[in-house]
Design a protein around this motif. Structure first.
Motif, PDB file in Angstrom:
ATOM      1  N   ALA A   1      18.072   4.748   2.021  1.00 48.32           N
ATOM      2  CA  ALA A   1      16.661   5.770   2.084  1.00 48.32           C
ATOM      3  C   ALA A   1      15.748   5.628   3.162  1.00 48.32           C
ATOM      4  CB  ALA A   1      16.269   5.709   0.469  1.00 48.32           C
TER       5      ALA A   1
ATOM      6  N   SER B   1      15.616  -1.064  -2.889  1.00 52.54           N
ATOM      7  CA  SER B   1      14.991   0.507  -3.018  1.00 52.54           C
ATOM      8  C   SER B   1      14.360   0.947  -2.534  1.00 52.54           C
ATOM      9  CB  SER B   1      16.024   0.977  -4.295  1.00 52.54           C
ATOM     10  OG  SER B   1      17.485   0.190  -4.903  1.00 52.54           O
TER      11      SER B   1
ATOM     12  N   ALA C   1      22.995  -0.013  -5.756  1.00 51.10           N
ATOM     13  CA  ALA C   1      21.293  -0.065  -5.574  1.00 51.10           C
ATOM     14  C   ALA C   1      21.030  -0.312  -3.970  1.00 51.10           C
ATOM     15  CB  ALA C   1      21.390  -0.273  -6.720  1.00 51.10           C
TER      16      ALA C   1
ATOM     17  N   MET D   1      21.993   1.894  -1.382  1.00 50.14           N
ATOM     18  CA  MET D   1      21.551   3.190  -1.005  1.00 50.14           C
ATOM     19  C   MET D   1      20.183   3.216  -1.112  1.00 50.14           C
ATOM     20  SD  MET D   1      23.211   6.305  -2.568  1.00 50.14           S
ATOM     21  CE  MET D   1      24.520   6.109  -3.648  1.00 50.14           C
TER      22      MET D   1
ATOM     23  N   PHE E   1      18.011   9.676  -2.162  1.00 55.28           N
ATOM     24  CA  PHE E   1      19.018   7.884  -1.874  1.00 55.28           C
ATOM     25  C   PHE E   1      17.753   7.129  -2.677  1.00 55.28           C
ATOM     26  CE2 PHE E   1      21.134  10.042   1.201  1.00 55.28           C
ATOM     27  CZ  PHE E   1      22.490  10.174   0.509  1.00 55.28           C
TER      28      PHE E   1
ATOM     29  N   ILE F   1      17.721   6.663  -6.657  1.00 57.67           N
ATOM     30  CA  ILE F   1      19.284   5.997  -7.137  1.00 57.67           C
ATOM     31  C   ILE F   1      19.138   5.404  -6.983  1.00 57.67           C
ATOM     32  CG2 ILE F   1      20.984   6.662  -6.903  1.00 57.67           C
ATOM     33  CD1 ILE F   1      21.096  10.181  -5.864  1.00 57.67           C
ATOM     34  N   GLY F   2      18.562   4.508  -5.675  1.00 57.58           N
ATOM     35  CA  GLY F   2      18.498   3.449  -5.693  1.00 57.58           C
ATOM     36  C   GLY F   2      17.994   2.309  -6.770  1.00 57.58           C
TER      37      GLY F   2
END
Length: 89
Positions: free
Chosen positions: A38, A73, A31, A34, A46, A49-50
């Motif tokens: 991002a 994230s 995470a 990601m 991203f 998703i994270g």
């Protein structure tokens, strides 16, 4: 059934041993990665998703690094979008 290394039954902890917690922080680390990705490319994909991975790591797996992963994230998501707006204009 006892183990060959003493009188403790197999699969049980000796008295006074700490209870086992989550075995790793793999989902939290993914995470975080990601979130950093991002910040650079496609933040909406991203970053989300994270965030999802960080929330799952916190609620389901109880990982220690879940809260920092959620923060990284979220910062990657918002920062990537702001950086994209700055570059585009």
């Amino acid at each position: 059934m006892t183990s060959p290394y003493g009188n403790q039954p197999a699969g049980q902890q000796p008295h006074g041993a700490p209870a086992q917690t989550a075995t790793g922080n793999a989902m939290s680390i993914v995470a975080m990665v990601m979130g950093v990705i991002a910040l650079i490319i496609v933040p909406i994909v991203f970053g989300v998703i994270g965030l999802v991975l960080g929330i799952v790591a916190k609620t389901v797996r109880h990982e220690r690094l879940a809260v920092p992963a959620i923060v990284v994230s979220a910062v990657g998501l918002v920062g990537g979008m702001l950086l994209g707006i700055l570059v585009a204009s």
